[in-house]
Design a protein around this motif. Sequence first.
Motif, PDB file in Angstrom:
ATOM      1  N   THR A  11       0.830  -1.205   0.000  1.00 13.06           N
ATOM      2  CA  THR A  11       0.000   0.000   0.000  1.00 13.06           C
ATOM      3  C   THR A  11       0.865   1.256   0.000  1.00 13.06           C
ATOM      4  O   THR A  11       0.595   2.205  -0.755  1.00 13.06           O
ATOM      5  CB  THR A  11      -0.936   0.011   1.221  1.00 13.06           C
ATOM      6  OG1 THR A  11      -1.713  -1.191   1.219  1.00 13.06           O
ATOM      7  CG2 THR A  11      -1.852   1.208   1.212  1.00 13.06           C
ATOM      8  N   LEU A  12       1.907   1.269   0.810  1.00  9.49           N
ATOM      9  CA  LEU A  12       2.818   2.413   0.839  1.00  9.49           C
ATOM     10  C   LEU A  12       3.508   2.606  -0.510  1.00  9.49           C
ATOM     11  O   LEU A  12       3.663   3.738  -0.979  1.00  9.49           O
ATOM     12  CB  LEU A  12       3.856   2.249   1.946  1.00  9.49           C
ATOM     13  CG  LEU A  12       3.360   2.471   3.369  1.00  9.49           C
ATOM     14  CD1 LEU A  12       4.461   2.146   4.360  1.00  9.49           C
ATOM     15  CD2 LEU A  12       2.890   3.894   3.540  1.00  9.49           C
ATOM     16  N   PHE A  13       3.911   1.493  -1.129  1.00 12.40           N
ATOM     17  CA  PHE A  13       4.547   1.578  -2.435  1.00 12.40           C
ATOM     18  C   PHE A  13       3.598   2.189  -3.469  1.00 12.40           C
ATOM     19  O   PHE A  13       3.992   3.065  -4.238  1.00 12.40           O
ATOM     20  CB  PHE A  13       5.011   0.179  -2.888  1.00 12.40           C
ATOM     21  CG  PHE A  13       5.618   0.182  -4.253  1.00 12.40           C
ATOM     22  CD1 PHE A  13       6.898   0.678  -4.461  1.00 12.40           C
ATOM     23  CD2 PHE A  13       4.906  -0.292  -5.351  1.00 12.40           C
ATOM     24  CE1 PHE A  13       7.455   0.694  -5.721  1.00 12.40           C
ATOM     25  CE2 PHE A  13       5.458  -0.270  -6.621  1.00 12.40           C
ATOM     26  CZ  PHE A  13       6.737   0.210  -6.808  1.00 12.40           C
ATOM     27  N   VAL A  14       2.353   1.744  -3.475  1.00 15.09           N
ATOM     28  CA  VAL A  14       1.365   2.275  -4.411  1.00 15.09           C
ATOM     29  C   VAL A  14       1.142   3.765  -4.143  1.00 15.09           C
ATOM     30  O   VAL A  14       1.075   4.576  -5.082  1.00 15.09           O
ATOM     31  CB  VAL A  14       0.039   1.484  -4.333  1.00 15.09           C
ATOM     32  CG1 VAL A  14      -1.087   2.202  -5.063  1.00 15.09           C
ATOM     33  CG2 VAL A  14       0.234   0.082  -4.889  1.00 15.09           C
ATOM     34  N   VAL A  17       4.115   5.727  -5.473  1.00 12.30           N
ATOM     35  CA  VAL A  17       4.080   5.793  -6.935  1.00 12.30           C
ATOM     36  C   VAL A  17       3.031   6.815  -7.382  1.00 12.30           C
ATOM     37  O   VAL A  17       3.292   7.626  -8.287  1.00 12.30           O
ATOM     38  CB  VAL A  17       3.809   4.401  -7.550  1.00 12.30           C
ATOM     39  CG1 VAL A  17       3.471   4.502  -9.037  1.00 12.30           C
ATOM     40  CG2 VAL A  17       4.999   3.495  -7.336  1.00 12.30           C
ATOM     41  N   ILE A  18       1.871   6.816  -6.757  1.00  7.78           N
ATOM     42  CA  ILE A  18       0.821   7.786  -7.096  1.00  7.78           C
ATOM     43  C   ILE A  18       1.300   9.209  -6.793  1.00  7.78           C
ATOM     44  O   ILE A  18       1.119  10.121  -7.610  1.00  7.78           O
ATOM     45  CB  ILE A  18      -0.496   7.464  -6.363  1.00  7.78           C
ATOM     46  CG1 ILE A  18      -1.115   6.187  -6.937  1.00  7.78           C
ATOM     47  CG2 ILE A  18      -1.483   8.626  -6.460  1.00  7.78           C
ATOM     48  CD1 ILE A  18      -2.291   5.661  -6.152  1.00  7.78           C
ATOM     49  N   ALA A  19       1.909   9.393  -5.645  1.00  9.45           N
ATOM     50  CA  ALA A  19       2.417  10.721  -5.276  1.00  9.45           C
ATOM     51  C   ALA A  19       3.494  11.172  -6.262  1.00  9.45           C
ATOM     52  O   ALA A  19       3.513  12.335  -6.682  1.00  9.45           O
ATOM     53  CB  ALA A  19       2.971  10.703  -3.858  1.00  9.45           C
ATOM     54  N   TYR A  24       5.165  14.587 -10.666  1.00 11.44           N
ATOM     55  CA  TYR A  24       5.745  14.678 -12.005  1.00 11.44           C
ATOM     56  C   TYR A  24       4.782  15.384 -12.961  1.00 11.44           C
ATOM     57  O   TYR A  24       5.188  16.258 -13.726  1.00 11.44           O
ATOM     58  CB  TYR A  24       6.070  13.265 -12.525  1.00 11.44           C
ATOM     59  CG  TYR A  24       6.455  13.246 -13.974  1.00 11.44           C
ATOM     60  CD1 TYR A  24       7.727  13.612 -14.378  1.00 11.44           C
ATOM     61  CD2 TYR A  24       5.526  12.882 -14.954  1.00 11.44           C
ATOM     62  CE1 TYR A  24       8.083  13.611 -15.718  1.00 11.44           C
ATOM     63  CE2 TYR A  24       5.867  12.884 -16.288  1.00 11.44           C
ATOM     64  CZ  TYR A  24       7.143  13.245 -16.672  1.00 11.44           C
ATOM     65  OH  TYR A  24       7.484  13.247 -17.990  1.00 11.44           O
ATOM     66  N   THR A  25       3.514  15.033 -12.918  1.00  9.10           N
ATOM     67  CA  THR A  25       2.517  15.633 -13.804  1.00  9.10           C
ATOM     68  C   THR A  25       2.338  17.116 -13.497  1.00  9.10           C
ATOM     69  O   THR A  25       2.245  17.936 -14.416  1.00  9.10           O
ATOM     70  CB  THR A  25       1.175  14.885 -13.675  1.00  9.10           C
ATOM     71  OG1 THR A  25       1.395  13.493 -13.947  1.00  9.10           O
ATOM     72  CG2 THR A  25       0.143  15.422 -14.632  1.00  9.10           C
ATOM     73  N   ALA A  26       2.313  17.474 -12.217  1.00  9.27           N
ATOM     74  CA  ALA A  26       2.177  18.886 -11.839  1.00  9.27           C
ATOM     75  C   ALA A  26       3.393  19.689 -12.306  1.00  9.27           C
ATOM     76  O   ALA A  26       3.255  20.808 -12.803  1.00  9.27           O
ATOM     77  CB  ALA A  26       1.990  19.021 -10.331  1.00  9.27           C
ATOM     78  N   ALA A  27       4.577  19.122 -12.166  1.00  7.47           N
ATOM     79  CA  ALA A  27       5.792  19.810 -12.613  1.00  7.47           C
ATOM     80  C   ALA A  27       5.794  19.965 -14.134  1.00  7.47           C
ATOM     81  O   ALA A  27       6.179  21.017 -14.657  1.00  7.47           O
ATOM     82  CB  ALA A  27       7.032  19.047 -12.160  1.00  7.47           C
TER      83      ALA A  27
END
Length: 183
Positions: A11-14, A17-19, A24-27
Motif C-alpha cells: 500500500t505504501l509503495f502504491v 508511486v501515485i504521489a 511529475y505531472t504537476a511539474a
Amino acid sequence: MSEFLTWLFATLFVLVVIAWYLTYTAARLDRLHVRLSGTLAALDARLVRRAEAALELANSGLLDGATALILAGAASESLESPAEHGEARETAETELSEALELALTEPVVTHVRDSGPLGQEQLAKLASACTRVQLARRFHNDAVTDVRRVRRKWTIRVFRLAGHTPMPHTIEFDDQMPATLGV
C-alpha cells in the motif's frame, strides 16, 4: 503479522508511486505554463516590432501621403491596443496586416526598393518582422495546444493540478505578410 506488513508495504509503495506521478505531472504542467508565458511574451515583442517597422516605413518619406497615412494609422492602432490579448488586440493586428496588404502594392514596393538603400532596408525590416510574427504566433498556438491537451487528462482535472489558472486560448488574427514583400 508478515502478511500485514506485506500489505502495508504494498500500500505504501502504491501511494508513493501515485504521489510521484502526481508530482511529475504537476511539474510538467508547470513547465508547459512557463513555456506558454514565454511564447506569449515573444509574440508581444514581435507584434510591437512589426508595428514599429510599419511606422518607420510610413514615416520614412518613401511612400505617398495617403499610403503613409493608412500604414501609420494601422501601426499606431496596433501599438496602442491593449497589452493583454483579446478581441481588441487581435482586431488591431488584423487591421495592420490588411493595411500592409493594401499599402504595399507591387508598384509601391518597386518604388521603395528603387529609392535606394534606405528603402531596401525598410522593406527588409518589415519583411523580417512579419515573418517573425507568423513564427511567434505559430509557436504560441502550439504551446497552447500542448497545455490544453495535458489539462484535459482526468488526473489533472480530478486532483486540480492546474489550480485556478485559466485555460489558455489560441491567438487568432490575420498575420499574412504582403506577397509583394517576398518578391
